[in-house]
Design a protein around this motif. Structure first.
Motif, PDB file in Angstrom:
ATOM      1  N   THR A  58       1.069  -1.037  -0.136  1.00  0.00           N
ATOM      2  CA  THR A  58       0.561   0.075   0.228  1.00  0.00           C
ATOM      3  C   THR A  58       1.007   0.959   0.062  1.00  0.00           C
ATOM      4  O   THR A  58       1.941   1.634   0.770  1.00  0.00           O
ATOM      5  CB  THR A  58      -1.015  -0.072   1.473  1.00  0.00           C
ATOM      6  OG1 THR A  58      -1.863  -1.428   1.420  1.00  0.00           O
ATOM      7  CG2 THR A  58      -2.241   1.390   1.465  1.00  0.00           C
ATOM      8  N   TYR A  59       0.559   1.964  -0.645  1.00  0.00           N
ATOM      9  CA  TYR A  59       1.303   3.668  -0.828  1.00  0.00           C
ATOM     10  C   TYR A  59       0.682   5.033  -0.616  1.00  0.00           C
ATOM     11  O   TYR A  59      -0.624   4.230  -1.332  1.00  0.00           O
ATOM     12  CB  TYR A  59       1.888   3.752  -2.580  1.00  0.00           C
ATOM     13  CG  TYR A  59       3.282   2.650  -2.026  1.00  0.00           C
ATOM     14  CD1 TYR A  59       4.113   3.088  -1.824  1.00  0.00           C
ATOM     15  CD2 TYR A  59       2.959   1.370  -3.591  1.00  0.00           C
ATOM     16  CE1 TYR A  59       5.441   1.925  -2.335  1.00  0.00           C
ATOM     17  CE2 TYR A  59       3.973   0.419  -3.213  1.00  0.00           C
ATOM     18  CZ  TYR A  59       5.223   1.093  -2.620  1.00  0.00           C
ATOM     19  OH  TYR A  59       6.132   0.119  -3.462  1.00  0.00           O
ATOM     20  N   LYS A  60       0.857   5.753   0.351  1.00  0.00           N
ATOM     21  CA  LYS A  60       0.655   6.939   0.367  1.00  0.00           C
ATOM     22  C   LYS A  60       0.599   8.024  -0.495  1.00  0.00           C
ATOM     23  O   LYS A  60       1.830   7.812  -0.297  1.00  0.00           O
ATOM     24  CB  LYS A  60      -0.101   7.312   2.083  1.00  0.00           C
ATOM     25  CG  LYS A  60      -0.859   8.260   2.190  1.00  0.00           C
ATOM     26  CD  LYS A  60      -1.400   8.077   3.316  1.00  0.00           C
ATOM     27  CE  LYS A  60      -2.268   9.016   3.770  1.00  0.00           C
ATOM     28  NZ  LYS A  60      -3.663   8.763   3.201  1.00  0.00           N
ATOM     29  N   THR A  97      -4.954   7.021  -1.524  1.00  0.00           N
ATOM     30  CA  THR A  97      -4.108   5.498  -0.876  1.00  0.00           C
ATOM     31  C   THR A  97      -4.020   4.681  -2.387  1.00  0.00           C
ATOM     32  O   THR A  97      -5.608   4.116  -2.488  1.00  0.00           O
ATOM     33  CB  THR A  97      -4.548   4.816   0.308  1.00  0.00           C
ATOM     34  OG1 THR A  97      -4.221   5.988   1.382  1.00  0.00           O
ATOM     35  CG2 THR A  97      -3.560   3.434   1.312  1.00  0.00           C
ATOM     36  N   SER A 108       5.253   3.999   1.385  1.00  0.00           N
ATOM     37  CA  SER A 108       4.939   2.672   1.198  1.00  0.00           C
ATOM     38  C   SER A 108       3.969   2.777   2.784  1.00  0.00           C
ATOM     39  O   SER A 108       4.272   3.336   3.893  1.00  0.00           O
ATOM     40  CB  SER A 108       5.950   1.872   1.985  1.00  0.00           C
ATOM     41  OG  SER A 108       5.251   0.361   2.065  1.00  0.00           O
ATOM     42  N   VAL A 109       2.986   2.384   3.373  1.00  0.00           N
ATOM     43  CA  VAL A 109       2.013   2.206   4.109  1.00  0.00           C
ATOM     44  C   VAL A 109       2.769   0.766   4.394  1.00  0.00           C
ATOM     45  O   VAL A 109       2.105  -0.069   4.071  1.00  0.00           O
ATOM     46  CB  VAL A 109       0.653   2.661   3.998  1.00  0.00           C
ATOM     47  CG1 VAL A 109       0.201   2.278   5.429  1.00  0.00           C
ATOM     48  CG2 VAL A 109       0.558   4.027   3.476  1.00  0.00           C
TER      49      VAL A 109
END
Length: 106
Positions: free
Chosen positions: A31-33, A65, A101-102
């Motif tokens: 997951t990317y924000k 996101t 990156s989350v």
């Protein structure tokens, strides 16, 4: 010949080079924000690369996101080297679009 799923050892080794990526429910995920205004450009970059590679992720977008999930259909929806290679491309696209990156919380 159909692509071969990675072994657990190969997958562990691959994940060492993919910060922020993990295996969840049999998929290679991250997951990317980023800023909401940057989402369309980030997604468009990934979509173009998917079409070029004929390898498509399941992508979920919620506000700023983006969550990616990769498997290879021709390998029985298991993770292959193709998924690892594409995950690395997504990570580079994320960096180019200032997406962070989350880390998944479990």
């Amino acid at each position: 010949m159909a692509p071969q799923p990675l072994t657990d050892a190969e997958l562990t080794e691959a994940l060492a080079d993919l910060p922020g990526w993990q295996v969840a429910d049999g998929e290679l995920t991250a997951t990317y924000k980023c800023a909401r205004a940057d989402v369309p450009a980030f997604y468009a970059t990934v979509a173009a690369a998917e079409d070029q590679a004929n390898h498509h992720a399941r992508i979920t977008i919620l506000y700023g996101t983006l969550t990616f999930a990769l498997t290879t259909h021709d390998a029985g929806n298991r993770i292959t080297a193709t998924d690892v290679e594409f995950a690395a491309r997504v990570a580079s696209f994320a960096a180019a679009h200032d997406a962070q990156s989350v880390t998944a919380q479990g």
